[in-house]
Design a protein around this motif. Structure first.
Motif, PDB file in Angstrom:
ATOM      1  N   GLY A 100       1.147  -1.055  -0.311  1.00 17.19           N
ATOM      2  CA  GLY A 100      -0.042   0.590   0.397  1.00 17.19           C
ATOM      3  C   GLY A 100       0.989   1.242   0.013  1.00 17.19           C
ATOM      4  O   GLY A 100       0.054   2.277  -1.083  1.00 17.19           O
ATOM      5  N   ARG A 101       1.604   1.470   0.823  1.00 15.93           N
ATOM      6  CA  ARG A 101       2.780   2.325   1.231  1.00 15.93           C
ATOM      7  C   ARG A 101       3.100   2.536  -0.642  1.00 15.93           C
ATOM      8  O   ARG A 101       3.938   3.398  -0.927  1.00 15.93           O
ATOM      9  CB  ARG A 101       4.224   2.154   1.739  1.00 15.93           C
ATOM     10  N   LEU A 102       3.737   1.567  -1.113  1.00 16.56           N
ATOM     11  CA  LEU A 102       4.623   1.387  -3.022  1.00 16.56           C
ATOM     12  C   LEU A 102       3.323   2.081  -3.058  1.00 16.56           C
ATOM     13  O   LEU A 102       4.270   2.871  -4.091  1.00 16.56           O
ATOM     14  CB  LEU A 102       4.826   0.138  -3.157  1.00 16.56           C
ATOM     15  N   HIS A 103       2.205   1.482  -2.620  1.00 18.01           N
ATOM     16  CA  HIS A 103       1.968   2.345  -4.254  1.00 18.01           C
ATOM     17  C   HIS A 103       1.295   3.752  -3.820  1.00 18.01           C
ATOM     18  O   HIS A 103       0.946   4.166  -5.258  1.00 18.01           O
ATOM     19  CB  HIS A 103      -0.261   1.407  -3.530  1.00 18.01           C
ATOM     20  N   ASP A 104       0.482   3.927  -3.038  1.00 14.90           N
ATOM     21  CA  ASP A 104       0.985   5.457  -2.114  1.00 14.90           C
ATOM     22  C   ASP A 104       2.074   6.172  -3.695  1.00 14.90           C
ATOM     23  O   ASP A 104       1.479   7.334  -3.693  1.00 14.90           O
ATOM     24  CB  ASP A 104       0.445   5.619  -0.639  1.00 14.90           C
ATOM     25  N   LEU A 105       3.011   5.831  -3.465  1.00 13.85           N
ATOM     26  CA  LEU A 105       4.344   6.430  -3.634  1.00 13.85           C
ATOM     27  C   LEU A 105       4.296   6.500  -5.108  1.00 13.85           C
ATOM     28  O   LEU A 105       5.088   7.205  -5.853  1.00 13.85           O
ATOM     29  CB  LEU A 105       6.439   5.743  -2.860  1.00 13.85           C
ATOM     30  N   PHE A 106       3.961   5.623  -5.532  1.00 12.47           N
ATOM     31  CA  PHE A 106       4.026   5.024  -7.115  1.00 12.47           C
ATOM     32  C   PHE A 106       2.904   6.031  -7.803  1.00 12.47           C
ATOM     33  O   PHE A 106       2.851   7.674  -8.791  1.00 12.47           O
ATOM     34  CB  PHE A 106       3.316   3.760  -7.724  1.00 12.47           C
ATOM     35  N   VAL A 107       1.600   5.918  -7.812  1.00 18.55           N
ATOM     36  CA  VAL A 107       0.490   6.884  -7.540  1.00 18.55           C
ATOM     37  C   VAL A 107       0.850   8.280  -6.854  1.00 18.55           C
ATOM     38  O   VAL A 107       0.141   9.585  -7.896  1.00 18.55           O
ATOM     39  CB  VAL A 107      -1.117   6.827  -7.333  1.00 18.55           C
ATOM     40  N   THR A 108       1.636   8.394  -6.368  1.00 15.23           N
ATOM     41  CA  THR A 108       2.245  10.528  -6.145  1.00 15.23           C
ATOM     42  C   THR A 108       3.105  10.888  -7.085  1.00 15.23           C
ATOM     43  O   THR A 108       3.348  12.056  -7.684  1.00 15.23           O
ATOM     44  CB  THR A 108       2.558  10.263  -4.670  1.00 15.23           C
ATOM     45  N   HIS A 109       3.658   9.512  -7.554  1.00 17.84           N
ATOM     46  CA  HIS A 109       4.834  10.663  -8.727  1.00 17.84           C
ATOM     47  C   HIS A 109       5.347  10.146  -9.889  1.00 17.84           C
ATOM     48  O   HIS A 109       5.174  10.730 -10.752  1.00 17.84           O
ATOM     49  CB  HIS A 109       6.834   9.787  -7.987  1.00 17.84           C
ATOM     50  N   GLU A 110       3.952   8.995 -10.211  1.00 17.03           N
ATOM     51  CA  GLU A 110       4.329   8.106 -11.360  1.00 17.03           C
ATOM     52  C   GLU A 110       2.711   8.581 -12.475  1.00 17.03           C
ATOM     53  O   GLU A 110       2.841   8.315 -13.447  1.00 17.03           O
ATOM     54  CB  GLU A 110       4.030   7.192 -11.866  1.00 17.03           C
ATOM     55  N   ALA A 111       1.582   8.886 -11.184  1.00 12.94           N
ATOM     56  CA  ALA A 111       0.243   9.005 -11.633  1.00 12.94           C
ATOM     57  C   ALA A 111      -0.121   7.538 -12.391  1.00 12.94           C
ATOM     58  O   ALA A 111      -1.050   7.301 -13.407  1.00 12.94           O
ATOM     59  CB  ALA A 111      -0.158  10.041 -13.211  1.00 12.94           C
ATOM     60  N   MET A 112       1.151   6.311 -10.874  1.00 10.52           N
ATOM     61  CA  MET A 112       0.139   4.581 -12.209  1.00 10.52           C
ATOM     62  C   MET A 112       0.635   4.379 -10.538  1.00 10.52           C
ATOM     63  O   MET A 112       1.299   4.423 -10.184  1.00 10.52           O
ATOM     64  CB  MET A 112       1.114   4.530 -13.064  1.00 10.52           C
ATOM     65  N   SER A 113      -0.048   3.177 -11.004  1.00  9.09           N
ATOM     66  CA  SER A 113       0.067   2.367  -9.718  1.00  9.09           C
ATOM     67  C   SER A 113       1.713   1.303 -10.019  1.00  9.09           C
ATOM     68  O   SER A 113       1.458   1.118 -11.244  1.00  9.09           O
ATOM     69  CB  SER A 113      -0.788   0.798  -9.338  1.00  9.09           C
ATOM     70  N   PRO A 114       2.563   0.745  -9.321  1.00 14.13           N
ATOM     71  CA  PRO A 114       2.931  -0.410  -9.109  1.00 14.13           C
ATOM     72  C   PRO A 114       2.659  -1.710 -10.121  1.00 14.13           C
ATOM     73  O   PRO A 114       4.008  -1.743 -11.106  1.00 14.13           O
ATOM     74  CB  PRO A 114       3.703  -0.553  -7.624  1.00 14.13           C
ATOM     75  N   GLY A 115       1.890  -1.663 -10.033  1.00 17.43           N
ATOM     76  CA  GLY A 115       1.277  -2.974 -11.012  1.00 17.43           C
ATOM     77  C   GLY A 115       1.664  -2.749 -12.512  1.00 17.43           C
ATOM     78  O   GLY A 115       1.480  -2.829 -13.253  1.00 17.43           O
ATOM     79  N   ASP A 116       0.608  -1.540 -12.539  1.00 18.00           N
ATOM     80  CA  ASP A 116       0.920  -0.268 -13.623  1.00 18.00           C
ATOM     81  C   ASP A 116       2.200  -0.575 -14.697  1.00 18.00           C
ATOM     82  O   ASP A 116       2.953  -0.774 -15.733  1.00 18.00           O
ATOM     83  CB  ASP A 116       0.056   0.913 -13.861  1.00 18.00           C
TER      84      ASP A 116
END
Length: 155
Positions: A100-116
């Motif tokens: 969940g924390r990795l997801h938040d980091l990716f969405v905040t900085h990449e505008a995509m999930s780590p899965g995306d």
């Protein structure tokens, strides 16, 4: 050399105090990112107050220590995902408490999930448009999660 010049050189030269403090903080973050060191821990390590380090680091590096830590963490997470590491393992490997924390980091900085990111954006929709900006014609790219990219297209 007068006293004012000596003070200035102390603060802005590679041998100066401010340079050494920021260099040491960058080194600590770069080496210990898995521990996700707090501002207080970094400040103690370099002999500054948290507020003093925040201001000094931001002035020298152009971003806060926390933003630099996030960038370093994200860079390592990308490399792990690119190598095929599963999301859960990559989360723990970069010092996150969970995916969940990795997801938040990716969405905040990449505008995509780590899965995306891991699937190279398969199925992800990126909308774009050209807009006039104070710096020329800007190409702006967005996903449903936010800003994904910004570029300038003027010569």
């Amino acid at each position: 050399m007068n006293a004012q010049t000596a003070i200035l050189e102390k603060d802005i030269t590679p041998e100066g105090g401010d340079y050494e403090i920021v260099r040491h903080a960058i080194e600590k973050i770069s080496l210990d990112y898995r521990d996700q060191p707090s501002l207080e821990v970094l400040a103690e390590e370099v002999g500054e107050t948290p507020t003093g380090l925040q201001k000094l680091f931001t002035r020298w590096a152009g971003l806060s220590p926390k933003a630099f830590l996030q960038a370093v963490t994200l860079d390592h997470a990308r490399k792990l995902l690119d190598s095929g590491m599963p999301l859960l393992e990559a989360s723990f490997e970069v010092g996150m408490s969970g995916p969940g924390r990795l997801h938040d980091l990716f969405v905040t900085h990449e505008a995509m999930s780590p899965g995306d990111y891991k699937t190279r954006g398969a199925g992800l929709t990126i909308r774009y448009g050209y807009h006039i900006s104070p710096f020329g014609i800007a190409l702006i790219m967005v996903t449903d999660r936010g800003l994904a990219g910004l570029a300038f297209s003027d010569a």
